[in-house]
Design a protein around this motif. Structure first.
Motif, PDB file in Angstrom:
ATOM      1  N   THR A 148       0.830  -1.203   0.000  1.00 16.85           N
ATOM      2  CA  THR A 148       0.000   0.000   0.000  1.00 16.85           C
ATOM      3  C   THR A 148       0.869   1.259   0.000  1.00 16.85           C
ATOM      4  N   SER A 149       2.003   1.188   0.663  1.00 20.15           N
ATOM      5  CA  SER A 149       2.886   2.360   0.737  1.00 20.15           C
ATOM      6  C   SER A 149       3.433   2.747  -0.631  1.00 20.15           C
ATOM      7  N   SER A 150       3.653   1.789  -1.500  1.00 23.15           N
ATOM      8  CA  SER A 150       4.123   2.117  -2.853  1.00 23.15           C
ATOM      9  C   SER A 150       3.064   2.912  -3.609  1.00 23.15           C
ATOM     10  N   LEU A 151       1.816   2.471  -3.499  1.00 26.08           N
ATOM     11  CA  LEU A 151       0.726   3.196  -4.155  1.00 26.08           C
ATOM     12  C   LEU A 151       0.569   4.590  -3.556  1.00 26.08           C
ATOM     13  N   ALA A 152       0.711   4.684  -2.227  1.00 29.42           N
ATOM     14  CA  ALA A 152       0.573   5.976  -1.551  1.00 29.42           C
ATOM     15  C   ALA A 152       1.693   6.932  -1.929  1.00 29.42           C
ATOM     16  N   ALA A 153       2.926   6.437  -1.984  1.00 26.88           N
ATOM     17  CA  ALA A 153       4.056   7.294  -2.362  1.00 26.88           C
ATOM     18  C   ALA A 153       3.899   7.789  -3.801  1.00 26.88           C
ATOM     19  N   ALA A 154       3.434   6.927  -4.692  1.00 33.42           N
ATOM     20  CA  ALA A 154       3.197   7.345  -6.080  1.00 33.42           C
ATOM     21  C   ALA A 154       2.107   8.412  -6.131  1.00 33.42           C
ATOM     22  N   ALA A 155       1.085   8.295  -5.289  1.00 40.95           N
ATOM     23  CA  ALA A 155       0.031   9.315  -5.242  1.00 40.95           C
ATOM     24  C   ALA A 155       0.605  10.649  -4.773  1.00 40.95           C
ATOM     25  N   LEU A 156       1.509  10.613  -3.809  1.00 44.49           N
ATOM     26  CA  LEU A 156       2.150  11.858  -3.363  1.00 44.49           C
ATOM     27  C   LEU A 156       3.000  12.455  -4.481  1.00 44.49           C
ATOM     28  N   GLN A 157       3.682  11.612  -5.232  1.00 44.46           N
ATOM     29  CA  GLN A 157       4.428  12.126  -6.390  1.00 44.46           C
ATOM     30  C   GLN A 157       3.482  12.764  -7.402  1.00 44.46           C
TER      31      GLN A 157
END
Length: 135
Positions: free
Chosen positions: A100-109
C-alpha cells in the motif's frame, strides 16, 4: 480466486498498477529509511490503528492514515499538515509490508512531492532489521 468476469478494455489489474507505481520510486530498505529519517526525511505511517496496535510503530514517525494522506500532504490543500508546505519535502511512507505504501508514495508524487518514496517491506522489514520500534 478465479473469476469469469471480463475486464473492461483499458483496465489494469492491481499488480500492474503496483508495478508501474514502483518504477517511479527510489524505494528504501530499512537501513536507508532510518538514515533518511536521521537526515531529516519524514517517515509517515499510513497503517490503520489496529495494525499499529498489534505490531508497534517507528519512533518519530508521523501517523497519517491512508484515507487522508493526499489531503494532508498537498501543499495546495486547506487540510494539509503544517509540515506539508513544500513540494520538496522528503517523505518516506510505510505500511505493514510495503505494498500500500508504494501506491501511496506514487500518489504523493502525482501531487508534486517529487521526493516521496516508500519503505520496501514496510514496518515488518524495519522490525526484522532490528531497528527501534515502539510498543
Amino acid at each position: 480466486m478465479q473469476t469469469d468476469a471480463i475486464a473492461p478494455a483499458g483496465s489494469r489489474g492491481i499488480d500492474e498498477i503496483l508495478a508501474e507505481a514502483r518504477t517511479r520510486l527510489a524505494r528504501l530498505d530499512a537501513a536507508q529509511a532510518a538514515a533518511a529519517q536521521g537526515d531529516g526525511a519524514l517517515l509517515v505511517d499510513i497503517r490503520p490503528a489496529a495494525q499499529r496496535a498489534a505490531h508497534g510503530g517507528i519512533p518519530g514517525a508521523l501517523i497519517v492514515e491512508r484515507n487522508v494522506l493526499e489531503w494532508r500532504f498537498d501543499p495546495r490543500s486547506d487540510a494539509r499538515l503544517p509540515v506539508a508546505g513544500s513540494y520538496d519535502l522528503p517523505v518516506v511512507v510505510f505500511c505493514q509490508e510495503g505494498y500500500t505504501s508504494s501506491l501511496a508514495a506514487a500518489a504523493l508524487q502525482d501531487l508534486g512531492l517529487h521526493r516521496a518514496t516508500d519503505l520496501a517491506g514496510g514496518f515488518a522489514a524495519w522490525q526484522a532489521a532490528g531497528l527501534p520500534v515502539t510498543a
